[in-house]
Design an enzyme around this catalytic site. Structure first.
Site, short mmCIF file in Angstrom:
data_model
loop_
_atom_site.label_atom_id
_atom_site.label_comp_id
_atom_site.label_asym_id
_atom_site.label_seq_id
_atom_site.Cartn_x
_atom_site.Cartn_y
_atom_site.Cartn_z
N LYS A 74 13.54 -17.67 71.37
CA LYS A 74 12.76 -18.45 70.41
C LYS A 74 13.71 -19.09 69.40
O LYS A 74 14.40 -18.39 68.66
CB LYS A 74 11.75 -17.55 69.71
CG LYS A 74 10.81 -18.27 68.76
CD LYS A 74 9.82 -17.30 68.16
CE LYS A 74 8.86 -17.99 67.21
NZ LYS A 74 7.92 -17.03 66.59
N PHE B 182 6.40 -22.71 64.65
CA PHE B 182 7.45 -21.79 64.22
C PHE B 182 8.65 -21.80 65.14
O PHE B 182 9.53 -20.97 65.02
CB PHE B 182 6.88 -20.37 64.09
CG PHE B 182 5.74 -20.29 63.14
CD1 PHE B 182 5.96 -20.27 61.78
CD2 PHE B 182 4.44 -20.27 63.60
CE1 PHE B 182 4.91 -20.21 60.88
CE2 PHE B 182 3.38 -20.22 62.72
CZ PHE B 182 3.61 -20.20 61.36
N ASP C 11 -2.21 -14.29 62.26
CA ASP C 11 -2.41 -15.41 63.19
C ASP C 11 -2.79 -14.90 64.58
O ASP C 11 -2.19 -15.28 65.59
CB ASP C 11 -1.14 -16.26 63.26
CG ASP C 11 -1.40 -17.68 63.78
OD1 ASP C 11 -2.57 -18.11 63.73
OD2 ASP C 11 -0.44 -18.33 64.23
#
Length: 402
Positions: free
Chosen positions: A148, A131, A244
Site C-alpha cells: 500500500k 488513502f 470506515d
C-alpha cells in the site's frame, strides 16, 4: 543367578581364617567377608603426588585448565551472538518468513518493494482509494504481499499513516488484516500487508464477481466481521474504532474468511469517551448519523457501519446505488420498509437459490442488521452482543425511531 549358585560353595569357609569368598558369572560379581572391605575413614592423601612437581608446574596446569574452559565459553558466546545478529539482519531485509508476529513490523527497503511491484506498475495495481493505491508484489523470498503506497504531502496525511502503523502493528486476529512491515523514502510511505487472493467483499456483492457467494459463505463472512470488530472494541488492550467499516474494506482470504482492512481512519477511544467529538471522516451511507452530523464518535459508529454491510451481504446491493426502481431510497430505508411490511424476503439477493436458506434465519439476519443501525446510540448492541445474537437462535426486535 549363576553367580549366586557358585558362591554357595564358598559358604563352608565362613568359619575359617579367611572368613570370605567371591564368585563371578555372566557379568555378575559377588563377594562376602566377615571383615570390612575398606578401612574406616579411608582417605587417599594426594599431597605426595603434588609434591613431586614444582609449584610453577602446578600453577601452569591449573592455569591451562582454566584457560581452556574460558576459551570454550568465549567460543560458544561468540557463536550465539553471530547467529542472533544474522537473524536480525535477515529480518531487516524484509524476510517475513524469519519474523514472528510478536516481533512487530519488518522494515523493508524501498528499492526491494519497488522491484517487487515492477516499479509500482498499473498491471500490479489491485486497489485504489483516498488513502493510497495498493499493489500486488512478490518479494525476494517468493512470498506474495500487498503493498500500500501513500503519497504523504501534509502533516495530517503523515499522522494518518503513522496512526495506521501504530494501531495495526500489534493487532493479531484471524479476521483482521495483518501488517507485515513498512518502508519510506521521502514523501512516499509504504505499508506491506498479507495478500488476500480473493480481494474485497464488494466485488462479490455488486461487482464483477456478483452471485458467486453462497448463503453459508455470506453468513460466515458476517460472523467473521462481527468477531473482528468485537476484538477491536472489547478484547484488544485499548478500544480501536475503525471509523470506515464498509464492504470494500473487507478482504477475503482463500477460504472466503473476512479480514477487516484499511485502518487509515482508525482512532483510539479514550478511557472517558463521554461525548467525544471529532471531525467527520468516513464514507457516507455507512456512517452513523450522530457522527456524520454532530461528530459524536463511539464504537457504536462501527456497529452502524457493520449493520449496513450486513444488509449489503444479504441483498447483493450497494447501500448508495440500489439496482432497482426505488432509486430514491437507500438500502437501509428499503430494508426498514420491507421489514415493517413483512416482506423482508424481498431483500434477499436474487442470485441466491431459495433452497439455500431458511426464511426465518434470513429474517433474523435482517433484524440484527437493523438493530445495529438504530438511533439513538443506546439502542444499538455492542459487537460482542452481536456475535452472541448471530450464533444463538434468539431473534431481536429492532425499532425504527428515526
Amino acid at each position: 543367578m549363576g553367580g549366586y549358585s557358585n558362591i554357595q560353595t564358598c559358604l563352608s569357609q565362613s568359619g575359617g581364617s579367611s572368613g570370605g569368598g567371591s564368585s563371578a558369572s555372566g557379568g555378575c560379581f559377588l563377594r562376602y567377608s566377615v571383615t570390612p572391605f575398606f578401612s574406616d575413614n579411608d582417605i587417599t592423601n594426594i599431597m605426595p603426588y603434588l609434591q613431586k612437581g614444582s609449584s610453577s608446574k602446578k600453577t601452569a596446569i591449573i592455569a591451562g585448565g582454566v584457560g581452556a574452559v574460558s576459551l570454550l565459553l568465549l567460543t560458544i558466546a561468540l557463536l550465539l551472538w553471530y547467529r542472533s545478529s544474522q537473524k536480525r539482519r535477515t529480518a531487516n531485509r524484509g524476510d517475513i518468513l524469519g519474523v514472528t508476529k510478536l516481533q512487530g513490523p519488518t522494515i523493508y527497503r524501498y528499492k526491494d518493494l519497488k522491484s517487487a511491484t515492477k516499479n509500482f506498475s498499473e498491471e500490479c495495481k489491485i486497489g485504489e482509494g483516498g488513502f493510497g493505491d495498493v499493489y500486488k508484489g512478490i518479494i525476494s523470498n517468493g512470498n506474495i504481499v500487498a503493498v500500500k503506497k501513500h503519497a504523504v504531502r501534509t502533516s495530517k496525511e503523515m499522522a494518518d499513516f503513522e496512526s495506521e502503523v501504530r494501531l495495526i502493528a500489534n493487532v493479531h486476529h484471524r479476521n483482521i488484516i495483518r501488517l507485515l512491515g513498512c518502508s519510506g523514502k521521502g514523501p512516499v510511505q509504504i505499508l506491506v500487508y498479507e495478500y488476500m487472493e480473493n480481494g474485497s467483499l464488494d466485488t462479490f456483492l455488486y461487482g464483477n464477481k456478483r452471485g458467486t457467494l453462497s448463503w453459508k459463505q455470506r453468513i460466515d463472512i458476517i460472523l467473521g466481521i462481527a468477531r473482528g470488530l468485537a476484538y477491536l472494541h472489547e478484547q484488544f488492550h485499548v478500544c480501536i474504532i475503525h471509523r470506515d467499516v464498509k464492504s470494500s474494506n473487507i478482504l477475503l482470504d482463500d477460504d472466503f474468511q473476512p479480514k477487516i482492512a484499511d485502518f487509515g481512519l482508525a482512532r483510539l477511544l479514550p478511557t472517558d469517551p463521554s461525548h467525544l467529538t471529532t471531525r467527520f471522516a468516513g464514507t457516507l451511507g455507512y456512517t452513523a448519523p450522530e457522527y456524520a452530523i454532530n461528530g459524536h464518535l463511539s464504537e457504536k459508529v462501527d456497529t452502524y457501519g457493520f449493520g449496513v454491510v450486513v444488509l449489503e451481504v444479504l441483498s447483493g446491493q450497494n447501500c448508495n446505488k440500489m439496482k432497482n426502481e426505488l432509486l430514491t431510497q437507500s438500502l437501509l430505508e428499503y430494508a426498514w420498509k420491507s421489514y415493517n411490511n413483512g416482506t423482508h424476503e424481498d431483500l434477499i439477493d436474487e442470485t441466491i437459490d431459495s433452497s439455500e436458506y431458511n426464511v426465518e434465519n434470513a429474517k433474523k439476519m435482517i433484524e440484527i442488521a437493523l438493530k445495529c443501525t438504530q438511533s439513538p446510540v443506546s439502542l444499538r448492541p455492542t459487537m460482542s452482543e452481536v456475535v452472541v445474537m448471530l450464533v444463538n437462535d434468539a431473534s431481536p426486535e429492532p425499532k425504527q425511531t428515526n
